[in-house]
Design a protein around this motif. Sequence first.
Motif, mmCIF file in Angstrom:
data_model
loop_
_atom_site.group_PDB
_atom_site.id
_atom_site.type_symbol
_atom_site.label_atom_id
_atom_site.label_comp_id
_atom_site.label_asym_id
_atom_site.label_seq_id
_atom_site.Cartn_x
_atom_site.Cartn_y
_atom_site.Cartn_z
ATOM 1 N N TRP A 34 20.550 -5.076 -17.801
ATOM 2 C CA TRP A 34 20.473 -3.628 -18.007
ATOM 3 C C TRP A 34 19.291 -3.045 -17.252
ATOM 4 C CZ3 TRP A 34 16.640 -0.509 -19.884
ATOM 5 C CH2 TRP A 34 16.988 0.859 -19.939
ATOM 6 N N ASN A 43 22.144 3.424 -14.286
ATOM 7 C CA ASN A 43 22.116 3.763 -15.709
ATOM 8 C C ASN A 43 20.852 4.571 -15.972
ATOM 9 O OD1 ASN A 43 24.331 2.905 -17.379
ATOM 10 N ND2 ASN A 43 23.805 0.781 -16.903
ATOM 11 N N TYR A 70 20.097 11.368 -15.801
ATOM 12 C CA TYR A 70 21.466 10.865 -15.926
ATOM 13 C C TYR A 70 22.062 10.691 -14.534
ATOM 14 C CZ TYR A 70 20.921 12.902 -20.633
ATOM 15 O OH TYR A 70 20.474 13.241 -21.877
ATOM 16 N N ILE A 115 31.629 1.687 -21.489
ATOM 17 C CA ILE A 115 30.491 2.572 -21.796
ATOM 18 C C ILE A 115 29.700 1.970 -22.959
ATOM 19 C CG2 ILE A 115 29.832 4.945 -22.432
ATOM 20 C CD1 ILE A 115 31.369 4.767 -19.750
ATOM 21 N N GLY J 110 26.647 10.185 -21.162
ATOM 22 C CA GLY J 110 27.847 9.571 -21.715
ATOM 23 C C GLY J 110 29.071 10.246 -21.126
ATOM 24 N N TYR J 143 26.335 6.333 -23.409
ATOM 25 C CA TYR J 143 25.928 5.065 -22.793
ATOM 26 C C TYR J 143 24.903 4.404 -23.701
ATOM 27 C CZ TYR J 143 28.122 6.256 -18.344
ATOM 28 O OH TYR J 143 29.026 6.563 -17.364
#
Lengths: 146, 146, 146, 146, 146, 146, 146, 146, 146, 146
Positions: A34, A43, A70, A115, J110, J143
């Motif tokens: 991650w 991400n 984002y 997701i 998201g 997310y």
Amino acid sequence: MDKVTMTETIIATKLERNLTWETMGNDLGMSPVWLTSACLGMNSAPKEKATAIAEYLGLGEDVASALEAYPTKIWDQTVPTDPLIYRLYEIVGVYGPTLKEVIQEKFGDGIMSAIDFSMDIEKIEDPKGDRVLLTMNGKFLPYKSW
Amino acid sequence: MDKVTMTETIIATKLERNLTWETMGNDLGMSPVWLTSACLGMNSAPKEKATAIAEYLGLGEDVASALEAYPTKIWDQTVPTDPLIYRLYEIVGVYGPTLKEVIQEKFGDGIMSAIDFSMDIEKIEDPKGDRVLLTMNGKFLPYKSW
Amino acid sequence: MDKVTMTETIIATKLERNLTWETMGNDLGMSPVWLTSACLGMNSAPKEKATAIAEYLGLGEDVASALEAYPTKIWDQTVPTDPLIYRLYEIVGVYGPTLKEVIQEKFGDGIMSAIDFSMDIEKIEDPKGDRVLLTMNGKFLPYKSW
Amino acid sequence: MDKVTMTETIIATKLERNLTWETMGNDLGMSPVWLTSACLGMNSAPKEKATAIAEYLGLGEDVASALEAYPTKIWDQTVPTDPLIYRLYEIVGVYGPTLKEVIQEKFGDGIMSAIDFSMDIEKIEDPKGDRVLLTMNGKFLPYKSW
Amino acid sequence: MDKVTMTETIIATKLERNLTWETMGNDLGMSPVWLTSACLGMNSAPKEKATAIAEYLGLGEDVASALEAYPTKIWDQTVPTDPLIYRLYEIVGVYGPTLKEVIQEKFGDGIMSAIDFSMDIEKIEDPKGDRVLLTMNGKFLPYKSW
Amino acid sequence: MDKVTMTETIIATKLERNLTWETMGNDLGMSPVWLTSACLGMNSAPKEKATAIAEYLGLGEDVASALEAYPTKIWDQTVPTDPLIYRLYEIVGVYGPTLKEVIQEKFGDGIMSAIDFSMDIEKIEDPKGDRVLLTMNGKFLPYKSW
Amino acid sequence: MDKVTMTETIIATKLERNLTWETMGNDLGMSPVWLTSACLGMNSAPKEKATAIAEYLGLGEDVASALEAYPTKIWDQTVPTDPLIYRLYEIVGVYGPTLKEVIQEKFGDGIMSAIDFSMDIEKIEDPKGDRVLLTMNGKFLPYKSW
Amino acid sequence: MDKVTMTETIIATKLERNLTWETMGNDLGMSPVWLTSACLGMNSAPKEKATAIAEYLGLGEDVASALEAYPTKIWDQTVPTDPLIYRLYEIVGVYGPTLKEVIQEKFGDGIMSAIDFSMDIEKIEDPKGDRVLLTMNGKFLPYKSW
Amino acid sequence: MDKVTMTETIIATKLERNLTWETMGNDLGMSPVWLTSACLGMNSAPKEKATAIAEYLGLGEDVASALEAYPTKIWDQTVPTDPLIYRLYEIVGVYGPTLKEVIQEKFGDGIMSAIDFSMDIEKIEDPKGDRVLLTMNGKFLPYKSW
Amino acid sequence: MDKVTMTETIIATKLERNLTWETMGNDLGMSPVWLTSACLGMNSAPKEKATAIAEYLGLGEDVASALEAYPTKIWDQTVPTDPLIYRLYEIVGVYGPTLKEVIQEKFGDGIMSAIDFSMDIEKIEDPKGDRVLLTMNGKFLPYKSW
């Protein structure tokens, strides 16, 4: 600072300090996979994590903000050419319908979320050649009628 | 018998007998994922396994031969449209460069094989929504210079 | 230094010193084909080879580091247009299924690795027109069931 | 008889008689690779060879005529998906510019012909895993000015 | 000097001196079509021709070297949009199978080389509208069996 | 009778009678290239020519009508794969901008028509290898302002 | 001056002087549609018109020369995305075969030229919503046999 | 009866009765262009028109129903290959941005509707070659803010 | 000022002032969705709105003019990759024919306009996970016969 | 019974009985949009709903089973051509980044789920032209980091 500059800055610092994604992840208490995806700009990092990463690397608030932003997730190659990434694409092509059969048999009609999802990589040492163990963990989302 | 007819025959028998891939795999001592891919025509079965599958289903030698034949692996959609399969494609797009970073950091320059490879699916029950656990296990193949 | 600058630097030095890939390969004890692919940025060089190449050309450590870096292998043209490269693509199109038949007859179900792989080019003089002899040598990887 | 029926007829007979391309090629004094490409319909056979192949298999004149017909060489997949064939495509993508450099250094500006061309496959046994040796031999065609 | 700069330099000089490709070709004893393709960077010029072109235009050795360099032939548009070039593409689409029939009837199985090849353009004056006469001359290359 | 059946009928008769496009063209006083394109269904034949072709082959009025019908010219492959046709496509890619330069220098801004157009193929015998001479003759169409 | 700079210069001047294409066309005695296409760089202007346009706008000879230059007509989007332009593309898709039927019924086998061609736009006021009247006028070009 | 069978039935009757789209349109009081598009299955006919067309041709209610059905408008070729239709595509490519400039200058920001739309074709006789006059008439639809 | 610079300027100011699209829309009496699309350069703003937006943000007339300019609506990705946008694309793929059935059942043959169109987004709080409510409101445009 | 036959059977019965999707949905207590998508084969129906639909239409258990089967969702046209569906695609292209901005401002990083999702269509009568009101309701999926 945009995500591209952010990634370049982080990679440069990582090289300078001779760090690995694994060390960074372990020290920061984050999954190395991650963490890498956040640093590559694919991400967004929650505020505290963004700050922790920037501080750990001795980088400024602009890097933290960029980590927090984002992302718009874009890839240029419909079919990836790099062999490591292509093999993953090939697995989707060869085993896609198989995975659909087996997942839907186990769970009903629906999908595995990409997701609500995490991933992990491990190295399994093996005298006949080490093995990559790639684990994906995604929430099952059932289709609904209405 | 070609692979398409073989798949239709197997699926029809499986429905008739109300079998699941999981039961079949467990009864035959084969991974349900691999078994499914062989029955869908995307992998060849070694002779004994091909015979065992055909016998288990009460099908003839022509089905066994078709299972044993080496398939030409073809998929029509460069970008898959079925949501379950697309999510896997999306994971390759979003996380491909991340996986490259982390795998090559752990193993050196090389790839995860999609040939010397196995895969498994498990269901993790979770009150907030069950989860799909997808495990891939591939041999690491280092690039060589010459 | 990124791979693009590295390639430009190496090519410029090679032109200046009037070197050929063949001389370089022979002097350095490396295959000219592999050496070229490393200098064009499509393969990484192990540390000692990277250093040897840079030193041979009188270039600095940044070139050695760039040679050692793991490349992301990207090509832009799905169908190559340059006639020399297109002919190779055409050979894959015309003879691909033939090679599949013959290799799998000799070896069983599997593929020729493009990773554990080497290649060589020779010139065969011929009064009716010289001939290119291109040799590919790849490990056979059998499919496995599980 | 069109090429598709011809191929089906030949493959059916070959299976029935339990022949290999290699045996057939050796018995007929033809390269197994070329013989396969002719039987798959991607090359025309000169009259005597066409007759010899048909007679060897106990097939009629219509098969001989179909082998002799000039094929229109068509492939549907711009990027092949079968892993064995894709690896060849990948080699063209990864090593295409390298081969251009090395061939043109050795021969001058020009290409390797895919028409005045032959190919061979050998199996090299190796305790660490057998290897595929693929040899291409094409006439060099220099560009001309006018 | 790369091919792009070379082309710009040559075109600028040509405009300044009010030259045509035809005059240049006639003065230099080269085909105007070939000369144009070399100056546009799609063909390499042999050393003496490269020097002659550069000298004729009063340009330096760097232009001569760039003319001599072996080009990588790349075009971006799979289907060309400029009407003059599209019409040629359309001719290939409409008449391609016709040309295959007629050429292979006259010559046997094989192709017209695009490498051992020359081309010429003439203007035919006609009161109903002048006509373009485009002549292509390519070596026939027969397929070979082996 | 549609164009596809028409072509099959004509080709079958041509094979049966052992005719060539050249003989047919010469006997009928039509260009073999044009005749072939009409018989392959890519051009319509004027009534008298359609009748003459059908009668020459001993075929009925339905064939004549089909020859006379206006075709919808469709080709499936944006980039043709057959080597003979691909080489023509390659010529358009490599020499397209060159032809634009030379034609527009000679004629002004405009194009060579692909409609008011004819084409011819000749065989030039040559001890070093016979040559294909392909001639295109199209009306120049100037752009107009208004 | 290249066409891109030319267009930018003309558009800037047009904005500054608060001109419309219609005024410009009327003042200069040229069709506003054609004038626009020349100023956008998609058509060349004959010398006198090029000079007249440049003088009208108070721009120099370099603009006149750029207007006079023969353009290479390139568009990037195979399927246009801008809604105004897409609707025209849609009309070609929906009505293309209809227009072929009706034009060829009226004129015989052939096409409407896009070169010997003009176009006009008018506004028809209508209380239910104004209407765009788009007129295309192209020479019919009959196919010829030979 | 589906639209494909409907079109075949109508075209067969039209040929049999030796009708033209123009005669049919004039007799029925409908635009020949619209009538053709309805008969080719690219537009639905209102009930009375559908019945009138079927009766005029002596065809049954199933044809009338098929004419009345709402079509799904599909075309297979992103870039049309038939020369008549391609020229229209080319006009959109070459003149699209020009039409956008001129229409939006006259009407404001918006588009010409392809739904509230009609089209007409006329033949203009001309000793230098007849001309096609194609007229499109679409409602202007302004963008709205909200 | 072009639309790209305009968007960058607006986004920078928005960040600096810590504004949201929602606040801006509410304060200005404009829909936040429409306002965003205008600020991202995908819609033009009527003069008063353009001025109001620029003044609200303390930006100059050049920003107002850029907002007022008619955009050319371009998107690069035929299939969008960002997951949020892809899901909308997937909805069109999965439900497109369904929407066609239901809309045309309710309204007759025609379409929902994307020009005379507005859109709104609301957040519906839900303990099982908040929901996005996306409302599209477009004028129905009936096809017309003529 | 496969999904294609199921859809044909349902549509035929629906026509015969003169039903609308709306009536069917209301009678069965299901959303007409969802019902249509299930009958078109793009969604699976839970057992009771599948049975209810089949019984309502007087169709057998094979139709119920086919409705219950999990579909593989495939669409052929990357860019849809039917105008009604294209307009939806255009909305995604024009407003995609806008929706991303507004949704993520309201909800955080998201997406809107296309699986836990429902949709509705209403007709709003309006003297200036009726309007389509299309409502989408999808769960927001944030997310997660790990």
